[in-house]
Design a protein around this motif. Structure first.
Motif, PDB file in Angstrom:
ATOM      1  N   ASN A 162      -9.619  15.386  37.360  1.00 27.35           N
ATOM      2  CA  ASN A 162      -9.896  15.253  38.681  1.00 27.35           C
ATOM      3  C   ASN A 162      -8.600  14.859  39.666  1.00 27.35           C
ATOM      4  O   ASN A 162      -8.734  14.536  40.529  1.00 27.35           O
ATOM      5  CB  ASN A 162     -10.959  13.984  38.799  1.00 27.35           C
ATOM      6  CG  ASN A 162     -12.433  14.677  38.157  1.00 27.35           C
ATOM      7  OD1 ASN A 162     -12.671  15.624  38.290  1.00 27.35           O
ATOM      8  ND2 ASN A 162     -12.826  13.811  37.355  1.00 27.35           N
ATOM      9  N   SER A 163      -7.440  14.466  39.112  1.00 30.43           N
ATOM     10  CA  SER A 163      -6.399  13.903  39.448  1.00 30.43           C
ATOM     11  C   SER A 163      -5.557  15.186  39.781  1.00 30.43           C
ATOM     12  O   SER A 163      -5.272  16.029  38.586  1.00 30.43           O
ATOM     13  CB  SER A 163      -5.678  12.689  38.847  1.00 30.43           C
ATOM     14  OG  SER A 163      -6.405  11.613  38.705  1.00 30.43           O
ATOM     15  N   THR A 216      -4.284  11.431  44.635  1.00 31.33           N
ATOM     16  CA  THR A 216      -4.545  11.190  43.189  1.00 31.33           C
ATOM     17  C   THR A 216      -3.601  11.549  42.297  1.00 31.33           C
ATOM     18  O   THR A 216      -3.636  10.856  41.049  1.00 31.33           O
ATOM     19  CB  THR A 216      -5.858  12.050  43.014  1.00 31.33           C
ATOM     20  OG1 THR A 216      -5.465  13.618  42.981  1.00 31.33           O
ATOM     21  CG2 THR A 216      -7.177  12.071  43.880  1.00 31.33           C
ATOM     22  N   ASP A 235      -5.090  13.603  34.512  1.00 29.42           N
ATOM     23  CA  ASP A 235      -6.336  12.764  33.685  1.00 29.42           C
ATOM     24  C   ASP A 235      -6.915  14.119  32.784  1.00 29.42           C
ATOM     25  O   ASP A 235      -6.943  15.166  33.147  1.00 29.42           O
ATOM     26  CB  ASP A 235      -7.152  12.041  34.740  1.00 29.42           C
ATOM     27  CG  ASP A 235      -7.956  12.988  35.633  1.00 29.42           C
ATOM     28  OD1 ASP A 235      -7.598  14.109  35.560  1.00 29.42           O
ATOM     29  OD2 ASP A 235      -9.140  12.500  36.050  1.00 29.42           O
ATOM     30  N   ALA A 252      -6.462   6.463  42.845  1.00 30.39           N
ATOM     31  CA  ALA A 252      -6.771   6.559  41.301  1.00 30.39           C
ATOM     32  C   ALA A 252      -8.070   5.513  41.040  1.00 30.39           C
ATOM     33  O   ALA A 252      -8.402   4.456  41.615  1.00 30.39           O
ATOM     34  CB  ALA A 252      -5.756   6.079  40.557  1.00 30.39           C
ATOM     35  N   SER A 253      -8.882   6.067  40.230  1.00 30.93           N
ATOM     36  CA  SER A 253     -10.210   5.382  39.900  1.00 30.93           C
ATOM     37  C   SER A 253      -9.763   4.261  38.722  1.00 30.93           C
ATOM     38  O   SER A 253      -8.895   4.470  38.039  1.00 30.93           O
ATOM     39  CB  SER A 253     -11.141   6.349  39.201  1.00 30.93           C
ATOM     40  OG  SER A 253     -12.136   5.591  38.465  1.00 30.93           O
ATOM     41  N   PRO A 254     -10.290   3.093  38.765  1.00 31.65           N
ATOM     42  CA  PRO A 254     -10.094   2.156  37.774  1.00 31.65           C
ATOM     43  C   PRO A 254     -10.162   2.526  36.428  1.00 31.65           C
ATOM     44  O   PRO A 254      -9.777   1.950  35.495  1.00 31.65           O
ATOM     45  CB  PRO A 254     -10.911   0.733  38.099  1.00 31.65           C
ATOM     46  CG  PRO A 254     -11.105   1.073  39.598  1.00 31.65           C
ATOM     47  CD  PRO A 254     -11.332   2.778  39.714  1.00 31.65           C
ATOM     48  N   SER A 255     -10.938   3.375  36.265  1.00 28.57           N
ATOM     49  CA  SER A 255     -11.138   4.137  34.821  1.00 28.57           C
ATOM     50  C   SER A 255     -10.342   5.307  34.577  1.00 28.57           C
ATOM     51  O   SER A 255     -10.818   5.957  33.594  1.00 28.57           O
ATOM     52  CB  SER A 255     -12.593   4.474  34.590  1.00 28.57           C
ATOM     53  OG  SER A 255     -13.135   5.057  35.437  1.00 28.57           O
ATOM     54  N   VAL A 256      -9.505   5.675  35.219  1.00 31.13           N
ATOM     55  CA  VAL A 256      -8.701   6.931  35.153  1.00 31.13           C
ATOM     56  C   VAL A 256      -8.059   6.845  33.758  1.00 31.13           C
ATOM     57  O   VAL A 256      -7.499   5.782  33.342  1.00 31.13           O
ATOM     58  CB  VAL A 256      -7.514   7.272  36.153  1.00 31.13           C
ATOM     59  CG1 VAL A 256      -6.937   6.176  36.403  1.00 31.13           C
ATOM     60  CG2 VAL A 256      -7.043   8.641  36.113  1.00 31.13           C
TER      61      VAL A 256
END
Length: 430
Positions: free
Chosen positions: A232-233, A131, A228, A156-160
């Protein structure tokens, strides 16, 4: 013979008893336990452990080694206090697990007695490494601002929503420890400056710019952390001396001209640049390195060829680097605006005629030398007379009876001439 054997056996028994008594008096050395790891401020790593209690009859000290450190740096230290703190170093990878090897030792005995070693492995920042952002780099532009860029993590999330915090420090010293405990890394994030000028790609922050106006001689260190907002990262930790990421303004070429010696002379100006800097001059794709001077004379320039010149600059390690091993690959500036030196019209014809004239003169001189070589040889190396023509073959006889090498001049015969005078009245003789 038997008496000697008994004596030797008695000595061995006495030595064994003495050593055993000494070792039992020292007691057993134990390795440290209850190790904790964190930060001592934002620029120092900090390990602490419970003080070892031992029955050994000596003062104890603790020796530490960072096993992930390269061979060319100090791997650890030795101290009587039950902790170890070290200033950050750009040769230690702060984004991987750090391994500390520690053991107790008693140096008052010979040989030195040490405990069994203990390994403590822990990351500086917890979280899933996938992450964490990747390929993070920072550049300090023109002593004015820093731009950091990165790529999103593998998962990574697209909304990070990444954020960057940064810290600056001039001295490379750690705060006194005292009774303090290591601070968890994430507890320090709120103490840093928050970067606010972000760049985005597909809605994800991939860079940030913040102001930094410092002098090169201040040797500031920079810590930048990207994570982030929800943490979470896993945090990516970037540490560097700002001089190592400095990018200077490109030079401005103020003169380019030909010289009488068939050279090209280039000179330029720079701003906010130390005196000891390195320049690179590129002339028609040929590169020349220049140290300190802000000019370069390039020889063997052809008059009928046009030349395009550009210059760039970077810092030199002797002027702005920290003591000890450092990065020598400082950043180059952008290239200056290109300047073109036009070819001289008719320069090729003049050059060809001059070359032909010189060749013709050389050929004529060679021909004259060949024609008059015999005369020249006589003038340069005159012929020596042959002594054998005036000396007898029997040299000893010649010395005793021989004549002089040179003949005496012959006497000239004298003829008497009488002049008869006649009177004018006499008649001519028939």
């Amino acid at each position: 013979m038997t008496a000697h054997r008994y004596l030797l056996l008695l000595c061995c028994l006495c030595a064994h008893w003495t050593c055993g008594t000494a070792l039992s008096g020292l007691g057993q050395l134990l390795a440290p336990t209850n190790i904790t790891f964190g930060m001592n401020g934002m620029f120092c790593l900090f390990w602490k452990w419970e003080k070892v209690t031992s029955t050994a009859n000596c003062s104890l000290s603790y020796k530490t080694e960072i096993l992930t450190s390269p061979a060319n740096m100090s791997p650890g230290g030795k101290d009587k206090h039950p902790y170890y703190t070290i200033f950050l170093d750009n040769r230690i990878n702060l984004n991987k697990d750090l391994t500390l090897k520690i053991y107790t030792q008693c140096e008052e005995q010979a040989p030195v007695i040490v405990s069994a070693s203990k390994l403590f492995i822990a990351p500086l920042a917890t979280g899933n490494p996938k992450t964490m952002v990747r390929n993070m780099t920072c550049v300090w532009h023109y002593k004015e601002y820093v731009i950091c860029t990165w790529k999103p993590g593998e998962v990574a999330s697209p909304s990070v929503n990444y954020t960057l915090h940064y810290w600056l420090k001039e001295e490379n010293t750690c705060p006194p420890v005292g009774n303090e405990e290591p601070t968890p890394f994430y507890d320090l994030l709120d103490q840093g400056e928050l970067c606010r000028n972000y760049t985005y790609h597909n809605g994800i922050p991939v860079g940030c710019q913040f102001k930094l106006e410092k002098n090169f001689n201040d040797f500031y260190r920079l810590v930048a952390v990207v994570t982030d907002r929800t943490q979470n990262s896993k945090a990516y930790i970037y540490f560097v001396c700002v001089n190592n990421i400095a990018k200077l303004k490109p030079p401005v070429i103020n003169k380019i001209e030909r010289t009488l010696s068939n050279s090209v002379l280039v000179s330029w100006n720079v701003s906010n640049t130390p005196e000891d800097s390195i320049y690179e001059v590129q002339l028609n794709k040929e590169s020349y390195e220049v140290f300190t001077d802000q000019s370069k004379q390039i020889p063997n320039a052809l008059p009928d060829v046009a030349y395009t010149v550009k210059v760039r600059v970077r810092l030199h390690q002797n002027a702005v680097s920290l003591p000890g091993p450092q990065n020598e690959n400082f950043l180059w500036s952008e290239w200056s605006e290109e300047r073109t030196l036009q070819a001289i019209e008719g320069g090729k014809t003049t050059f060809t005629l001059l070359l032909f004239l010189i060749s013709f003169i050389i050929i004529v001189v060679v021909i004259l030398l060949l024609v008059n070589v015999r005369r020249l040889r006589i003038l340069i190396c005159p012929q020596i007379p042959d002594p054998s023509k005036g000396i007898s073959s029997d040299f000893q006889h010649w010395l005793q009876y021989g004549k002089s090498v040179y003949s005496e001049p012959k006497k000239e015969e004298v003829c008497v001439v009488s002049l008869l005078e006649t009177s004018p009245s006499s008649s001519p003789v028939e």
